[in-house]
Design a protein around this motif. Structure first.
Motif, PDB file in Angstrom:
ATOM      1  N   PRO A   1       3.015  -9.144   7.340  1.00  9.87           N
ATOM      2  CA  PRO A   1       1.572  -9.260   7.581  1.00  9.87           C
ATOM      3  C   PRO A   1       1.067  -8.495   8.804  1.00  9.87           C
ATOM      4  N   LEU A   2       1.972  -7.869   9.559  1.00  6.18           N
ATOM      5  CA  LEU A   2       1.534  -7.016  10.669  1.00  6.18           C
ATOM      6  C   LEU A   2       0.540  -5.971  10.179  1.00  6.18           C
ATOM      7  N   SER A   3       0.719  -5.505   8.958  1.00  8.29           N
ATOM      8  CA  SER A   3      -0.168  -4.486   8.400  1.00  8.29           C
ATOM      9  C   SER A   3      -1.609  -4.979   8.286  1.00  8.29           C
ATOM     10  N   LYS A   4      -1.788  -6.278   8.079  1.00 10.89           N
ATOM     11  CA  LYS A   4      -3.145  -6.825   7.954  1.00 10.89           C
ATOM     12  C   LYS A   4      -3.921  -6.682   9.256  1.00 10.89           C
ATOM     13  N   SER A   5      -3.242  -6.868  10.380  1.00 10.29           N
ATOM     14  CA  SER A   5      -3.928  -6.729  11.665  1.00 10.29           C
ATOM     15  C   SER A   5      -4.270  -5.272  11.958  1.00 10.29           C
ATOM     16  N   LEU A   6      -3.501  -4.356  11.383  1.00  7.31           N
ATOM     17  CA  LEU A   6      -3.719  -2.929  11.633  1.00  7.31           C
ATOM     18  C   LEU A   6      -4.751  -2.303  10.699  1.00  7.31           C
ATOM     19  N   PHE A   7      -4.806  -2.813   9.457  1.00  7.79           N
ATOM     20  CA  PHE A   7      -5.678  -2.189   8.462  1.00  7.79           C
ATOM     21  C   PHE A   7      -6.684  -3.138   7.817  1.00  7.79           C
ATOM     22  N   GLY A   8      -6.572  -4.428   8.105  1.00 10.25           N
ATOM     23  CA  GLY A   8      -7.494  -5.388   7.512  1.00 10.25           C
ATOM     24  C   GLY A   8      -7.035  -5.902   6.164  1.00 10.25           C
ATOM     25  N   ILE A   9      -5.959  -5.314   5.628  1.00  7.41           N
ATOM     26  CA  ILE A   9      -5.373  -5.774   4.366  1.00  7.41           C
ATOM     27  C   ILE A   9      -3.854  -5.723   4.511  1.00  7.41           C
TER      28      ILE A   9
ATOM     29  N   ILE B   1      -0.452  -4.378   3.452  1.00  6.73           N
ATOM     30  CA  ILE B   1       0.098  -3.223   2.743  1.00  6.73           C
ATOM     31  C   ILE B   1       1.416  -3.638   2.118  1.00  6.73           C
ATOM     32  N   GLY B   2       1.524  -3.461   0.807  1.00  6.52           N
ATOM     33  CA  GLY B   2       2.736  -3.872   0.102  1.00  6.52           C
ATOM     34  C   GLY B   2       3.888  -2.909   0.307  1.00  6.52           C
ATOM     35  N   LYS B   3       5.019  -3.217  -0.296  1.00  6.63           N
ATOM     36  CA  LYS B   3       6.214  -2.390  -0.122  1.00  6.63           C
ATOM     37  C   LYS B   3       6.062  -1.000  -0.739  1.00  6.63           C
ATOM     38  N   ASP B   4       5.038  -0.824  -1.598  1.00  6.99           N
ATOM     39  CA  ASP B   4       4.795   0.496  -2.175  1.00  6.99           C
ATOM     40  C   ASP B   4       4.029   1.407  -1.219  1.00  6.99           C
ATOM     41  N   LEU B   5       3.593   0.841  -0.070  1.00  7.46           N
ATOM     42  CA  LEU B   5       2.861   1.609   0.956  1.00  7.46           C
ATOM     43  C   LEU B   5       1.683   2.382   0.341  1.00  7.46           C
ATOM     44  N   ASN B   6       0.893   1.683  -0.453  1.00  5.21           N
ATOM     45  CA  ASN B   6      -0.239   2.310  -1.138  1.00  5.21           C
ATOM     46  C   ASN B   6      -1.456   2.411  -0.218  1.00  5.21           C
ATOM     47  N   PHE B   7      -1.900   3.641   0.025  1.00  6.32           N
ATOM     48  CA  PHE B   7      -3.078   3.881   0.855  1.00  6.32           C
ATOM     49  C   PHE B   7      -4.170   4.607   0.063  1.00  6.32           C
ATOM     50  N   ASN B   8      -4.184   4.412  -1.244  1.00  3.91           N
ATOM     51  CA  ASN B   8      -5.178   5.099  -2.077  1.00  3.91           C
ATOM     52  C   ASN B   8      -6.604   4.665  -1.773  1.00  3.91           C
ATOM     53  N   TRP B   9      -6.775   3.548  -1.094  1.00  4.94           N
ATOM     54  CA  TRP B   9      -8.106   3.068  -0.719  1.00  4.94           C
ATOM     55  C   TRP B   9      -8.696   3.873   0.437  1.00  4.94           C
ATOM     56  N   VAL B  10      -7.882   4.701   1.066  1.00 11.56           N
ATOM     57  CA  VAL B  10      -8.356   5.546   2.171  1.00 11.56           C
ATOM     58  C   VAL B  10      -8.900   6.843   1.598  1.00 11.56           C
ATOM     59  N   ASN B  11     -10.119   7.209   2.009  1.00 12.22           N
ATOM     60  CA  ASN B  11     -10.745   8.436   1.512  1.00 12.22           C
ATOM     61  C   ASN B  11     -11.374   9.224   2.658  1.00 12.22           C
ATOM     62  N   LYS B  12     -11.995  10.355   2.334  1.00  7.69           N
ATOM     63  CA  LYS B  12     -12.552  11.239   3.363  1.00  7.69           C
ATOM     64  C   LYS B  12     -13.678  10.581   4.163  1.00  7.69           C
ATOM     65  N   ASP B  13     -14.306   9.567   3.599  1.00  6.63           N
ATOM     66  CA  ASP B  13     -15.422   8.914   4.279  1.00  6.63           C
ATOM     67  C   ASP B  13     -14.983   7.811   5.235  1.00  6.63           C
TER      68      ASP B  13
ATOM     69  N   ASP C   1       8.754  -4.409  15.399  1.00  4.24           N
ATOM     70  CA  ASP C   1       7.326  -4.215  15.128  1.00  4.24           C
ATOM     71  C   ASP C   1       6.968  -2.735  15.233  1.00  4.24           C
ATOM     72  N   TRP C   2       7.464  -2.087  16.272  1.00  2.00           N
ATOM     73  CA  TRP C   2       7.172  -0.660  16.460  1.00  2.00           C
ATOM     74  C   TRP C   2       7.736   0.175  15.314  1.00  2.00           C
ATOM     75  N   ASP C   3       8.904  -0.207  14.816  1.00  2.00           N
ATOM     76  CA  ASP C   3       9.492   0.515  13.684  1.00  2.00           C
ATOM     77  C   ASP C   3       8.618   0.373  12.436  1.00  2.00           C
ATOM     78  N   GLU C   4       8.065  -0.836  12.241  1.00  2.25           N
ATOM     79  CA  GLU C   4       7.180  -1.045  11.095  1.00  2.25           C
ATOM     80  C   GLU C   4       5.855  -0.306  11.287  1.00  2.25           C
ATOM     81  N   ILE C   5       5.350  -0.330  12.504  1.00  2.00           N
ATOM     82  CA  ILE C   5       4.119   0.389  12.812  1.00  2.00           C
ATOM     83  C   ILE C   5       4.293   1.880  12.513  1.00  2.00           C
ATOM     84  N   LYS C   6       5.421   2.429  12.892  1.00  2.61           N
ATOM     85  CA  LYS C   6       5.716   3.850  12.635  1.00  2.61           C
ATOM     86  C   LYS C   6       5.764   4.121  11.139  1.00  2.61           C
ATOM     87  N   LEU C   7       6.380   3.205  10.398  1.00  2.00           N
ATOM     88  CA  LEU C   7       6.473   3.349   8.948  1.00  2.00           C
ATOM     89  C   LEU C   7       5.080   3.377   8.310  1.00  2.00           C
TER      90      LEU C   7
END
Length: 224
Positions: free
Chosen positions: A119-127, A129-141, A165-171
């Motif tokens: 759940p560290l990813s939730k604090s960084l992105f608001g959602i 991020i699953g093990k598939d590391l899907n960032f398709n919701w990120v766009n040019k805007d 934590d830092w290793d996960e943040i880097k990932l």
């Protein structure tokens, strides 16, 4: 007399315009050459060695490239500079693939492996991020804001992160960067690209200093 004054004023305007043009062209040439020189020096480094400091290396490369692109936007007849920039960019991309493949092998995140995030990813992105590391919701805007929130959150909590934590943040950061490669082709503005490059440089410095600190603290705890 009026005609002389008008001619003098026009001459001054032409001189100023020419000077600005030359200054902009010189800046563009300088920035493109700096990026090209940086790439040429980096690709001489063994991928295994570069992988150790890749966050910093890639951030520096992107910042220099973004500066060059911004300078090119201010001139006309930029085809020669564009060609040189593109050539260096392709060199770096090929080298980057080699480095990242070494990093995947070292971390066990290559083909056939799964990646676990928390759940560290939730604090960084608001959602989360699953093990598939899907960032398709990120766009040019929204990508600039995503990077900004990410870097600001890491900065605010940097003293509390463990080495894991830092290793996960880097990932997660690298997965976001992979998405950025796609977004750039979808119309990411030069202005936003430069802002992101600045944020990446800030993160690279922060990551390098604080992960080392976290690792040292854990080693110290282990010895006590």
């Amino acid at each position: 007399m009026k005609a002389i004054k008008l001619f003098a004023a026009l001459t001054i305007l032409v001189f100023v315009a020419t000077s600005c043009k030359n200054e902009n062209e010189l800046k563009a040439e300088k920035n493109v050459n700096q990026y090209a020189s940086y790439v040429d020096s980096i690709i001489k480094v063994e991928p295994e060695v570069a992988a150790e400091d890749w966050v910093d290396i890639e951030a520096s490369a992107e910042f220099k490239k973004s500066e060059a692109l911004e300078a090119l936007d201010a001139i006309e007849g930029r085809e020669i500079f564009d060609s040189k920039l593109e050539e260096s960019s392709k060199k770096f991309d090929v080298y980057k693939e080699g480095v990242e493949s070494k990093m995947e092998v070292a971390s066990g995140t290559g083909a056939g492996n799964t990646t676990q995030t928390t759940p560290l990813s939730k604090s960084l992105f608001g959602i989360v991020i699953g093990k598939d590391l899907n960032f398709n919701w990120v766009n040019k805007d929204n990508i600039h804001q995503v990077y900004k929130n990410f870097v600001n959150t890491v900065s605010a909590n940097k003293k509390t992160y463990s080495r894991e934590d830092w290793d996960e943040i880097k990932l997660l950061y690298e997965a976001l960067d992979t998405r950025k490669n796609t977004v750039e082709k979808e119309g990411l503005s030069t202005k936003d690209n430069l802002k992101i490059a600045t944020l990446k440089t800030e993160f690279a410095t922060m990551f390098k200093l604080n992960r080392i600190g976290a690792k040292s603290e854990e080693n110290s705890d282990a010895k006590s």
